[in-house]
Write an enzyme that holds these catalytic residues in place. Sequence first.
Site, mmCIF file in Angstrom:
data_model
loop_
_atom_site.group_PDB
_atom_site.id
_atom_site.type_symbol
_atom_site.label_atom_id
_atom_site.label_comp_id
_atom_site.label_asym_id
_atom_site.label_seq_id
_atom_site.Cartn_x
_atom_site.Cartn_y
_atom_site.Cartn_z
ATOM 1 N N ASP A 54 22.030 -13.319 -23.719
ATOM 2 C CA ASP A 54 20.926 -12.802 -24.516
ATOM 3 C C ASP A 54 21.048 -11.289 -24.578
ATOM 4 O OD1 ASP A 54 18.875 -11.697 -22.281
ATOM 5 O OD2 ASP A 54 19.685 -13.616 -21.599
ATOM 6 N N ASP A 59 9.372 -15.102 -25.456
ATOM 7 C CA ASP A 59 9.599 -14.452 -24.161
ATOM 8 C C ASP A 59 8.239 -14.030 -23.623
ATOM 9 O OD1 ASP A 59 10.234 -12.826 -22.036
ATOM 10 O OD2 ASP A 59 11.452 -11.413 -23.173
ATOM 11 N N GLU A 105 6.413 -13.089 -20.121
ATOM 12 C CA GLU A 105 6.704 -12.716 -18.732
ATOM 13 C C GLU A 105 5.844 -11.532 -18.330
ATOM 14 O OE1 GLU A 105 10.425 -10.374 -18.241
ATOM 15 O OE2 GLU A 105 10.940 -11.115 -20.254
#
Length: 277
Positions: free
Chosen positions: A76, A165, A167
């Site tokens: 990534d 994503d 987090e």
Amino acid sequence: MAVLRPGSIRSPRPRPLAGLLTALLAALSLTLPLTSAHAATTPSRGSAYLGIGVLAHDGRNGTPTTGDATQTEGVDVSAYQGNVAWSTLWNSGVRWAYTKGTEGTYYTNPYFAQQYNGAYNVGMIRGAYHFATPDTTSGATQANYFVDHGGGWSRDGRTLPGALDIEWNPYGAACYGRTAGQMVSWIADFVNTYRARTGRYPVIYTAASWWTQCTGDSGAFAANSPLWIARYAADPGTLPAGWPYYTMWQYTSSGPTVGDHDKFNGALDRVQALANG
């Protein structure tokens, strides 16, 4: 002209020492640069990347144990990597890649075209990811922004569904100032909007400890969204609630070649199956 009489001029009253110190510190604060730990460590908006919170909180790089079931290597990347040498990654065995597309509703990756198309052009299966900022706009708003700026999906056998994503917040409070219930609602807003726009459920990238802390270890998304687990260790560890297995695992932030390195839980044909939906 006023006439000053003897005794009419009074000497200034002595200021307490604490008051003098307060005044001195206030004066200094107007001229000295901000040097707090927060100012030194908080990144600028838009600079976050997949695993920035994992690295800050877990801070380790893993090496998967040998003898694992068949897995397919991936990477990534974000603007941090700039123009990527995709042929080098291909020759090292990388077969799939995710590129940061957007963050919040205020940032698009300036290297997105080179990274997203470059992976495709060397033969990789590619996808895009969105760095979530639940403290700035709604999940639906961010899902639409993501799709409108490269995060869509097409059934060409080479494009993976977009990834969310979600987090630790690199810019402030770990859970973005939201309760567990509010966070679950925000994620659902994003997931459902992305599904409505593309026909696919997004992949969810997260770390088990953040998921427990900030969603109360919700199992609400396991039935539909593939799990991309972040854990920099020799194995992926305990997974968040509801997911019986991971689909992808980010195991290190400093691979032997550019970008963070990941394992897909299966052979290349399983990567293709996810791309095809």
